[in-house]
Scaffold this motif. Structure first.
Motif, PDB file in Angstrom:
ATOM      1  N   TYR A 178       9.037  12.518  -9.497  1.00  9.18           N
ATOM      2  CA  TYR A 178       9.141  12.887  -8.256  1.00  9.18           C
ATOM      3  C   TYR A 178      10.205  13.809  -8.020  1.00  9.18           C
ATOM      4  O   TYR A 178      10.300  14.590  -7.105  1.00  9.18           O
TER       5      TYR A 178
ATOM      6  N   ALA B  45      -7.842   5.475 -11.378  1.00  4.96           N
ATOM      7  CA  ALA B  45      -9.064   5.980 -11.958  1.00  4.96           C
ATOM      8  C   ALA B  45      -8.925   7.450 -11.527  1.00  4.96           C
ATOM      9  O   ALA B  45      -9.374   8.333 -12.205  1.00  4.96           O
ATOM     10  N   LEU B  46      -8.644   7.865 -10.376  1.00  7.96           N
ATOM     11  CA  LEU B  46      -8.337   8.963  -9.935  1.00  7.96           C
ATOM     12  C   LEU B  46      -7.480   9.932 -10.945  1.00  7.96           C
ATOM     13  O   LEU B  46      -7.895  11.025 -11.154  1.00  7.96           O
ATOM     14  N   ARG B  47      -6.554   9.472 -11.306  1.00  6.96           N
ATOM     15  CA  ARG B  47      -5.435  10.046 -12.481  1.00  6.96           C
ATOM     16  C   ARG B  47      -6.278  10.386 -13.656  1.00  6.96           C
ATOM     17  O   ARG B  47      -6.031  11.481 -14.094  1.00  6.96           O
ATOM     18  N   ARG B  48      -7.056   9.417 -14.081  1.00  9.75           N
ATOM     19  CA  ARG B  48      -7.780   9.471 -15.304  1.00  9.75           C
ATOM     20  C   ARG B  48      -8.854  10.636 -14.934  1.00  9.75           C
ATOM     21  O   ARG B  48      -9.021  11.786 -16.264  1.00  9.75           O
ATOM     22  N   ILE B  49      -9.595  10.392 -13.988  1.00 12.39           N
ATOM     23  CA  ILE B  49     -10.574  11.620 -13.752  1.00 12.39           C
ATOM     24  C   ILE B  49     -10.182  13.185 -13.647  1.00 12.39           C
ATOM     25  O   ILE B  49     -10.628  13.786 -14.288  1.00 12.39           O
ATOM     26  N   LEU B  50      -8.907  13.353 -13.053  1.00 15.06           N
ATOM     27  CA  LEU B  50      -8.159  14.574 -12.895  1.00 15.06           C
ATOM     28  C   LEU B  50      -7.907  15.036 -14.392  1.00 15.06           C
ATOM     29  O   LEU B  50      -7.975  16.221 -14.795  1.00 15.06           O
TER      30      LEU B  50
ATOM     31  N   ASN C 251       0.725  -1.314  -0.137  1.00 17.62           N
ATOM     32  CA  ASN C 251       0.141  -0.120   0.274  1.00 17.62           C
ATOM     33  C   ASN C 251       0.764   1.286  -0.045  1.00 17.62           C
ATOM     34  O   ASN C 251       0.564   2.364  -0.602  1.00 17.62           O
TER      35      ASN C 251
ATOM     36  N   ARG D 136      -7.240  -0.900  -4.802  1.00 18.74           N
ATOM     37  CA  ARG D 136      -6.727   0.439  -4.339  1.00 18.74           C
ATOM     38  C   ARG D 136      -5.830   0.985  -5.508  1.00 18.74           C
ATOM     39  O   ARG D 136      -5.686   2.220  -5.790  1.00 18.74           O
TER      40      ARG D 136
ATOM     41  N   ASP E  62       2.647   5.625 -10.627  1.00 20.61           N
ATOM     42  CA  ASP E  62       3.452   6.691 -11.523  1.00 20.61           C
ATOM     43  C   ASP E  62       4.557   6.194 -12.106  1.00 20.61           C
ATOM     44  O   ASP E  62       5.313   6.871 -12.781  1.00 20.61           O
TER      45      ASP E  62
ATOM     46  N   GLU F 243     -15.971   5.178 -12.022  1.00 21.54           N
ATOM     47  CA  GLU F 243     -14.986   4.985 -13.211  1.00 21.54           C
ATOM     48  C   GLU F 243     -14.257   3.491 -13.051  1.00 21.54           C
ATOM     49  O   GLU F 243     -14.095   2.875 -13.919  1.00 21.54           O
ATOM     50  N   VAL F 244     -14.185   3.003 -11.806  1.00 25.09           N
ATOM     51  CA  VAL F 244     -13.569   1.839 -11.832  1.00 25.09           C
ATOM     52  C   VAL F 244     -14.566   0.672 -12.114  1.00 25.09           C
ATOM     53  O   VAL F 244     -14.208  -0.232 -12.748  1.00 25.09           O
TER      54      VAL F 244
ATOM     55  N   ILE G 124     -15.026   8.205  -8.393  1.00 26.84           N
ATOM     56  CA  ILE G 124     -14.140   7.072  -8.660  1.00 26.84           C
ATOM     57  C   ILE G 124     -14.855   5.620  -8.878  1.00 26.84           C
ATOM     58  O   ILE G 124     -14.486   4.632  -9.674  1.00 26.84           O
TER      59      ILE G 124
ATOM     60  N   ARG H 286      -3.655  12.384  -2.609  1.00 23.60           N
ATOM     61  CA  ARG H 286      -4.684  11.336  -3.358  1.00 23.60           C
ATOM     62  C   ARG H 286      -5.428  10.852  -2.440  1.00 23.60           C
ATOM     63  O   ARG H 286      -6.774  10.455  -2.909  1.00 23.60           O
TER      64      ARG H 286
ATOM     65  N   ASP I 234      -6.208   0.266  -8.614  1.00 27.36           N
ATOM     66  CA  ASP I 234      -7.498   0.704  -9.677  1.00 27.36           C
ATOM     67  C   ASP I 234      -7.935   2.191  -9.277  1.00 27.36           C
ATOM     68  O   ASP I 234      -8.355   3.037 -10.251  1.00 27.36           O
ATOM     69  N   GLU I 235      -8.050   2.436  -8.103  1.00 29.86           N
ATOM     70  CA  GLU I 235      -8.701   3.696  -7.686  1.00 29.86           C
ATOM     71  C   GLU I 235      -7.836   4.741  -7.951  1.00 29.86           C
ATOM     72  O   GLU I 235      -8.194   5.817  -8.263  1.00 29.86           O
ATOM     73  N   ILE I 236      -6.469   4.342  -7.764  1.00 29.28           N
ATOM     74  CA  ILE I 236      -5.318   5.534  -7.949  1.00 29.28           C
ATOM     75  C   ILE I 236      -5.326   5.781  -9.328  1.00 29.28           C
ATOM     76  O   ILE I 236      -5.319   7.066  -9.869  1.00 29.28           O
TER      77      ILE I 236
ATOM     78  N   VAL J   4     -14.834  17.930  -9.632  1.00 33.72           N
ATOM     79  CA  VAL J   4     -13.264  17.598  -9.657  1.00 33.72           C
ATOM     80  C   VAL J   4     -12.403  18.683  -9.208  1.00 33.72           C
ATOM     81  O   VAL J   4     -11.459  18.623  -8.564  1.00 33.72           O
TER      82      VAL J   4
ATOM     83  N   ASN K 188       1.306   4.238  -5.057  1.00 30.68           N
ATOM     84  CA  ASN K 188       1.485   5.618  -5.794  1.00 30.68           C
ATOM     85  C   ASN K 188       2.535   5.442  -6.632  1.00 30.68           C
ATOM     86  O   ASN K 188       2.706   5.703  -7.740  1.00 30.68           O
ATOM     87  N   ARG K 189       3.936   4.883  -5.985  1.00 34.11           N
ATOM     88  CA  ARG K 189       4.841   5.160  -6.799  1.00 34.11           C
ATOM     89  C   ARG K 189       4.980   4.065  -7.782  1.00 34.11           C
ATOM     90  O   ARG K 189       5.321   4.422  -9.144  1.00 34.11           O
TER      91      ARG K 189
ATOM     92  N   ARG L 226       2.283  16.778 -10.266  1.00 32.70           N
ATOM     93  CA  ARG L 226       2.413  15.277 -10.816  1.00 32.70           C
ATOM     94  C   ARG L 226       1.265  15.133 -11.988  1.00 32.70           C
ATOM     95  O   ARG L 226       1.575  14.511 -13.183  1.00 32.70           O
ATOM     96  N   GLU L 227       0.017  15.503 -11.789  1.00 34.96           N
ATOM     97  CA  GLU L 227      -1.014  14.918 -12.684  1.00 34.96           C
ATOM     98  C   GLU L 227      -1.082  15.734 -13.949  1.00 34.96           C
ATOM     99  O   GLU L 227      -1.371  15.370 -14.669  1.00 34.96           O
ATOM    100  N   PHE L 228      -1.049  17.223 -13.849  1.00 40.89           N
ATOM    101  CA  PHE L 228      -1.268  18.052 -14.755  1.00 40.89           C
ATOM    102  C   PHE L 228       0.086  18.361 -15.772  1.00 40.89           C
ATOM    103  O   PHE L 228       0.094  18.767 -16.548  1.00 40.89           O
TER     104      PHE L 228
ATOM    105  N   GLU M 169       7.372   5.129 -10.588  1.00 35.85           N
ATOM    106  CA  GLU M 169       8.579   5.651 -10.186  1.00 35.85           C
ATOM    107  C   GLU M 169       9.467   4.562  -9.320  1.00 35.85           C
ATOM    108  O   GLU M 169      10.335   4.773  -8.976  1.00 35.85           O
TER     109      GLU M 169
END
Lengths: 150, 189
Positions: free
Chosen positions: B148, A46-51, A7, A40, A15, B184-185, B181, B170, A42-44, B123, A11-12, B141-143, A17
């Motif tokens: 890092y 999904a969040l990136r796509r939504i943003l 967990n 978890r 990304d 979306e998932v 979310i 996040r 998938d949620e990360i 959002v 994120n890394r 990071r996102e935009f 990384e």
């Protein structure tokens, strides 16, 4: 790897990384057998796509002239008020005041003087105002200081 | 996604601004759109973003002498841009808004809500709910698609700090945007 460790690395991992192949392998193996961690991740994602989808910014005209005007204004040195006043040719009073002070000082230490009767400083103290002094010493045909004293 | 990838961009180097105002103007015209976008990501207001972008460029032009040729141009621009935005946000009074959940209750619970334009606004507003230090990392990071390490250089902190702030940012966004979310998932399954 255990869930807690994975967990902390998700994120890394999402990304891109994670550079250590052993670490990547450990995460992948864990994800293959752990639904909770997979969700978890998938949620990360999904969040990136939504943003990214929400980040639609219209183009705007470039205010180059305004920026350059502000830049020039920020770098232009400004004259102190007192300094600019000395540049006025039709206001002799401040000049006369300073000149009188200089003369007083010079006279008091004996740098100027007539025939030894009185210093110019003493003479000025006897009644001539700075304005009068300025009038006499300014402009065409003015008396010289030495002439006036004599 | 276009981002400020101008490493090795010698033509754009502020050092070349010694050539005169024409080069400065070229510099402004070349990077204004990207700096504006960065500012907009922070403040979510067109006029305020324009004002901030101008402030950033006045600082950039003013500090060209301090830019070192061996430094990374994008890091330099991002650093001044992000710091200007953060300063502005800290001065701004915190707006008194109704709780996020109440504001977007209908949007999150309507059918097919992912297709609605209101989701975008939701959002963006969710992003504004983040503390500034988390928001800065998420935006870069996102935009702006920064790594890092690059984010750490811009914000002058450690990579570990970047990672920690990104994680927390996040997590907060996931909590706020949970209904979207989840949808979306669900779509990708």
């Amino acid at each position: 790897m255990r869930c807690k460790k994975v967990n902390s690395l998700l994120n890394r991992h999402a990304d891109g990384e994670c550079v250590d192949p052993v670490e990547v392998l450990g995460i992948e193996e864990h994800l293959a057998g752990c639904t909770a961690c997979r969700i978890r991740l998938d949620e990360i994602r999904a969040l990136r796509r939504i943003l990214l989808r929400a980040e639609k910014i219209e183009t705007v005209p470039v205010p180059t002239d305004e920026i350059m005007r502000r830049y020039r204004a920020s770098t232009r040195p400004s004259l102190p008020v007192a300094a600019s006043r000395w540049r006025l040719p039709f206001d002799p009073v401040p000049f006369a005041a300073v000149a009188a002070a200089v003369i007083l000082l010079a006279g008091s230490i004996g740098m100027l003087g007539g025939d030894g009767d009185a210093s110019i400083g003493q003479y000025l103290l006897q009644g001539m105002s700075p304005t009068e002094f300025a009038y006499l010493t300014a402009g065409e045909g003015a008396y010289t200081l030495e002439y006036y004293v004599k | 996604m276009e981002s400020m990838n101008f490493r090795n961009d010698t033509a754009a180097s502020p050092m070349s601004a010694y050539g005169g105002e024409r080069v400065m103007q070229d510099f402004v015209e070349r990077y204004y759109g990207r700096v504006y976008r960065l500012c907009y990501s922070f403040v979510r207001d067109r006029k305020e973003a324009c004002d901030l972008a101008q402030d950033v460029f006045v600082k950039l032009l003013d500090r060209m002498d301090s830019f070192r040729a061996e430094a990374d141009l994008s890091t330099w621009i991002y650093r001044i841009g992000v710091n200007t935005c953060i300063d502005s946000l800290r001065k701004r009074k915190r707006r008194a808004a109704e709780p996020f959940d109440e504001r977007y209750h209908d949007v999150a619970h309507s059918d097919d809500f992912a297709e609605k334009a209101a989701v975008s606004e939701m959002v963006r507003d969710a992003l504004m709910e983040l503390p500034i230090k988390y928001r800065a990392v998420v935006i870069l990071r996102e935009f702006e698609d920064r790594s890092y390490r690059e984010i750490a250089e811009v914000l002058e902190c450690s990579v570990g700090t970047v990672e920690s702030r990104l994680y927390r940012g996040r997590e907060m966004l996931k909590r706020i945007l949970h209904p979207i979310i989840r949808g979306e998932v669900g779509h990708e399954v």
